[in-house]
Scaffold this active site. Structure first.
Site, PDB file in Angstrom:
ATOM      1  CE  LYS A  22       0.772   1.295   4.519  1.00  0.00           C
ATOM      2  NZ  LYS A  22       1.549   2.466   4.923  1.00  0.00           N
ATOM      3  N   PRO A 119       9.544  -4.485   0.034  1.00  0.00           N
ATOM      4  CG  PRO A 119      10.754  -2.754  -0.944  1.00  0.00           C
ATOM      5  CD  PRO A 119       9.478  -3.515  -1.074  1.00  0.00           C
ATOM      6  CB  ALA A 121      11.998  -1.292   7.790  1.00  0.00           C
ATOM      7  CB  ALA A 122       9.451  -0.067   2.873  1.00  0.00           C
ATOM      8  N   GLY A 123       7.255   1.414   5.046  1.00  0.00           N
ATOM      9  CA  GLY A 123       6.000   2.174   5.001  1.00  0.00           C
ATOM     10  C   GLY A 123       5.091   1.686   3.892  1.00  0.00           C
ATOM     11  CG  LEU A 124       6.355   0.340   0.497  1.00  0.00           C
ATOM     12  CD1 LEU A 124       7.318  -0.368  -0.445  1.00  0.00           C
ATOM     13  CD2 LEU A 124       5.509   1.349  -0.279  1.00  0.00           C
ATOM     14  N   GLY A 125       3.571  -1.436   4.094  1.00  0.00           N
ATOM     15  CA  GLY A 125       2.577  -2.346   4.685  1.00  0.00           C
ATOM     16  C   GLY A 125       2.766  -3.816   4.353  1.00  0.00           C
ATOM     17  N   GLY A 126       3.962  -4.215   3.926  1.00  0.00           N
ATOM     18  CA  GLY A 126       4.178  -5.607   3.514  1.00  0.00           C
ATOM     19  C   GLY A 126       3.795  -6.621   4.586  1.00  0.00           C
ATOM     20  CB  SER A 128      -0.053  -4.707   7.536  1.00  0.00           C
ATOM     21  OG  SER A 128       0.634  -4.051   8.574  1.00  0.00           O
ATOM     22  CG  ASP A 161      -1.116   0.131   8.363  1.00  0.00           C
ATOM     23  OD1 ASP A 161      -1.862   0.997   8.853  1.00  0.00           O
ATOM     24  OD2 ASP A 161       0.038   0.361   7.957  1.00  0.00           O
TER      25      ASP A 161
HETATM   26  O1  C5P Z   1      -0.332  -1.221  14.906  1.00  0.00           O
HETATM   27  P1  C5P Z   1       1.092  -1.429  14.541  1.00  0.00           P
HETATM   28  O2  C5P Z   1       1.707  -2.580  15.286  1.00  0.00           O
HETATM   29  O3  C5P Z   1       1.318  -1.524  13.070  1.00  0.00           O
HETATM   30  O4  C5P Z   1       1.852  -0.120  14.993  1.00  0.00           O
HETATM   31  C1  C5P Z   1       3.259  -0.080  15.084  1.00  0.00           C
HETATM   32  C2  C5P Z   1       3.658   1.097  15.956  1.00  0.00           C
HETATM   33  O5  C5P Z   1       3.402   2.327  15.270  1.00  0.00           O
HETATM   34  C3  C5P Z   1       2.886   1.215  17.246  1.00  0.00           C
HETATM   35  O6  C5P Z   1       3.480   0.448  18.257  1.00  0.00           O
HETATM   36  C4  C5P Z   1       2.965   2.701  17.546  1.00  0.00           C
HETATM   37  O7  C5P Z   1       4.209   3.014  18.116  1.00  0.00           O
HETATM   38  C5  C5P Z   1       2.937   3.319  16.166  1.00  0.00           C
HETATM   39  N1  C5P Z   1       1.577   3.721  15.764  1.00  0.00           N
HETATM   40  C6  C5P Z   1       0.990   4.833  16.350  1.00  0.00           C
HETATM   41  N2  C5P Z   1      -0.289   5.201  15.981  1.00  0.00           N
HETATM   42  C7  C5P Z   1      -0.954   4.506  15.044  1.00  0.00           C
HETATM   43  C8  C5P Z   1      -0.377   3.379  14.429  1.00  0.00           C
HETATM   44  C9  C5P Z   1       0.899   3.020  14.816  1.00  0.00           C
HETATM   45  O8  C5P Z   1       1.576   5.488  17.217  1.00  0.00           O
HETATM   46  N3  C5P Z   1      -2.192   4.895  14.692  1.00  0.00           N
END
Ligand code: C5P
Length: 316
Positions: A22, A119, A121-126, A128, A161
């Site tokens: 994503k 990838p 640690a990319a912000g691409l939601g892999g 999830s 996500d």
């Molecule tokens: O929900 P998820 O495990 O993907 O979130 C990873 C980390 O990102 C959380 O532990 C939190 O530190 C941060 N996060 C947040 N607010 C959100 C989503 C994620 O602070 N709405």
């Protein structure tokens, strides 16, 4: 996600899933919550960069994950601290364990092969997307016959996500990100994603961000999305986490400059980074930019993608 089922016995089947990445077209922080999470308004869309997953159910009681890297990318699994775990730290395994505890018998087992292309640690939601795939696959492969509410509940317990990926397409996600409202959007918007070698940790980026006094209005953005013109969408892109990520990682600034030198209509970082994307008028313009970015930055992984419609399930 694209789901294909191959019947095995009366109750069980092998499930193959293409789990998409994503990008966040819009991400605003609305507040900090007592549970430590942030209240969000984000518009996400699935894109045509896929992990491949094959789930084979058995009666061993074991959940075994094998990870393969079919396209040897630089950023996929290349950073030791962001390596892909195969135990319950992996959201695929965590999701299946939770499904089995909630609905199944302890003897239910699964062999999973993950072809990792998105990838980490990319912000691409892999991770999830893989987790959502595991929930759908566990339900189908083990014949659990879960309701969509049950799938959603498990997904939101696994990660913020994850519920979004149960639906795919374009959606407004609120709360922690787990409340999903699908919006109609034209699929097929041409984009290029670039991922540098360095990654950023989502919790660290969120920790450093400051809640804005006046948040950007997601309704204005949704109106633009509904009209479906890529140039208008590209001009309204917004990611509140980008300045924080830029202050933590110089490479994000370098990405912004590199996209600025292409024909893109607009560009920004996805999620908590470090991947970065640009929106293009058509796939030809995206192709040219992908070539340019790849040649000038041989250390980046560059993907030419399109936005996708909602998930589809087919029987083989
Ligand atoms: O929900 P998820 O495990 O993907 O979130 C990873 C980390 O990102 C959380 O532990 C939190 O530190 C941060 N996060 C947040 N607010 C959100 C989503 C994620 O602070 N709405």
């Amino acid at each position: 996600m694209l789901v294909q089922t191959l019947p095995q016995t009366d109750r069980s089947c092998v499930v193959q899933i293409s789990a998409p990445a994503k990008i966040n077209l819009f991400l605003e922080i609305l507040g900090k919550r007592p549970d430590g999470f942030h209240e969000l308004a984000t518009v996400m869309t699935t894109v045509s960069l896929f992990d491949g997953l094959r789930f084979c159910p058995n009666d061993s009681g074991e959940i075994k994950l094998k990870v393969q890297f079919p396209d040897v990318g630089r950023s996929v699994g290349a950073i030791p601290e962001y390596g892909i775990p195969i135990d319950k730290r992996n959201l695929i395994v965590a999701s299946l364990i939770r499904l089995r505890e909630t609905f199944g018998q302890p003897a239910m087992g699964m062999e999973i092969v993950l072809d990792k292309r998105i990838p980490a640690a990319a912000g691409l939601g892999g991770a999830s997307s893989d987790a959502a795939a595991a929930i759908v696959a566990g339900d189908l492969a083990w014949g659990l016959k879960m309701t969509s509410e049950q799938r959603h509940l498990i997904a939101s317990a696994i990660g913020s996500d994850v519920p979004f990926f149960l639906y795919g397409g374009t959606a407004l996600c609120t709360g922690r990100g787990e409340q999903v409202m699908s919006v109609s959007a034209t699929a097929g918007m041409a984009m290029v994603i670039a991922k540098p070698v360095c990654g950023l940790s989502t919790p660290t980026v969120f920790e450093q961000c400051v809640v804005p006094g006046v948040p950007a209005d997601v309704d204005v953005f949704l109106d633009v999305v509904a009209r479906g013109r890529p140039e208008a969408i590209a001009q309204q892109l917004h990611n509140r986490l980008q300045p924080v990520a830029e202050s933590m990682e110089e490479e994000v600034k370098r990405l912004a400059k590199a996209f600025e030198q292409t024909e893109c209509l607009g560009h920004q970082m996805s999620g908590s980074g470090t991947s970065y994307f640009g929106v293009f008028a058509d796939s030809e313009a995206a192709g040219m930019a992908a070539d340019q970015l790849g040649k000038r930055n041989p250390d980046w992984d560059v993907f030419r993608v399109k936005s996708l419609g909602r998930n589809a399930v087919t029987a083989a």
